[in-house]
Design an enzyme around this catalytic site. Structure first.
Site, PDB file in Angstrom:
ATOM      1  N   CYS A   1     -29.815  -4.645  31.759  1.00  0.00           N
ATOM      2  CA  CYS A   1     -29.843  -3.877  30.527  1.00  0.00           C
ATOM      3  C   CYS A   1     -30.850  -4.509  29.579  1.00  0.00           C
ATOM      4  O   CYS A   1     -31.340  -5.613  29.818  1.00  0.00           O
ATOM      5  CB  CYS A   1     -28.465  -3.848  29.866  1.00  0.00           C
ATOM      6  SG  CYS A   1     -27.175  -3.044  30.853  1.00  0.00           S
ATOM      7  N   GLY A   2     -31.151  -3.819  28.499  1.00  0.00           N
ATOM      8  CA  GLY A   2     -32.072  -4.351  27.504  1.00  0.00           C
ATOM      9  C   GLY A   2     -31.434  -4.356  26.137  1.00  0.00           C
ATOM     10  O   GLY A   2     -30.712  -3.421  25.773  1.00  0.00           O
TER      11      GLY A   2
END
Length: 306
Positions: free
Chosen positions: A2-3
């Site tokens: 994820c970011g």
């Protein structure tokens, strides 16, 4: 994978800062890390005596029924609606309320899926990329002091708005987190917090971080001290950002398997999973960035004048 991304504007730079646009650009730059959904925790100056609530209500008849339940429950608590907005799959209200926040939050959960409550906080999250969410909710026009955001690749729970980051701590105002990683002692920690009377909306391990930090703040910890204890208390590989109405902070586990890069000058502090997100804030400029060391944490406060 994820970011995450976060930004806080300092001093005079916080006046009419385009937090929404900054987060859109930062999250779009790392969208390859999480194409399933995107979410934003946006913070503005509070309105004394008012709370902002946002619910996930779905669409069509489902949404109409959920909105009606929300309004009925607000009436029960004598919470007067000042503003309301129904966009996409969410329904938001600004209400006058000065009662028991924890009881209020728990009861509102029975009306519809509650995304956030805050004097300053508004969590907006939905399926799709940063620009997809912006097209519906007009994040670009948001001006405030600070915010955090997340792009998600679903690995352990549904692809649904309610499973999307950011997460908040039910019963507490204005605290939210975004997280990249995995908390391996999730169930042990969750049971411990549930025995203390805390409530969880999802089975997402990231929600645990928000409740854990809120509990520490409730017991007199500073946010920085709470982040310090989290590194030892939470098992797993993680990099996460947390925000309250006055602060933003990060913590990184001792293995440092999840990336994080930060940039700071006299106007902003910006943190993200990848440097490309920070570059979006200053196109064409070479930035003096740094990577937080393993097992570290820090916080930054917005100025009172902001």
């Amino acid at each position: 994978m994820c970011g995450i991304a976060g930004i806080l504007y300092k001093g005079s730079a916080a006046a009419d800062a385009r937090v929404g646009k900054a987060l859109i650009d930062m999250l779009d730059a790392c969208q390859h890390r999480g194409p399933d959904s995107t979410g934003f925790s946006l913070y503005r100056d509070p309105v004394p005596g008012h709370l902002r609530l946002r619910f996930i209500v779905g669409d069509g008849d489902e949404a109409k029924a959920a909105i009606e339940r929300v309004k009925q429950k607000l009436t029960e608590f004598q919470a007067k609606i000042v503003e309301e907005e129904h966009k996409g799959s969410s329904f938001a209200v600004l209400v006058k309320f000065d009662g028991d926040l924890q009881k209020f939050a728990f009861e509102m959960e029975h009306a519809a899926k509650l995304s956030s409550i805050g004097e300053s906080l508004d969590i907006i999250k939905d399926l799709g990329g940063a620009f997809d969410v912006d097209n519906v909710y007009k994040i670009d026009g948001f001006k405030g002091t600070h915010g955090i955001g997340h792009v998600r690749l679903a690995t352990e729970s549904d692809v649904a708005p309610e499973a999307t980051h950011p997460f908040w701590a039910t019963g507490f105002s204005d605290i939210s987190i975004v997280h990249n990683g995995q908390i391996t002692n999730y169930y042990k920690m969750r049971r411990r917090l549930e025995k203390q009377g805390y409530f969880f909306n999802t089975d997402n391990d990231s929600e645990l971080i928000a409740v854990y930090l809120a509990d520490k703040l409730k017991h007199g910890f500073t946010l920085k001290d709470a982040l310090k204890t989290s590194i030892d208390d939470l098992d797993g590989t993680f990099s996460f950002l947390v925000s309250t109405k006055d602060e933003i902070g990060y913590a990184k586990d001792k293995l440092a398997a999840k990336p994080m890069v930060k940039y700071e000058d006299d106007k902003i502090i910006a943190i993200a999973s990848e440097e490309v997100s920070l570059n979006r804030l200053f196109p064409g400029r070479a930035l003096n960035t740094s990577e937080p060391a393993p097992g570290t944490y820090d916080t930054w406060q917005r100025s009172i004048s902001a």
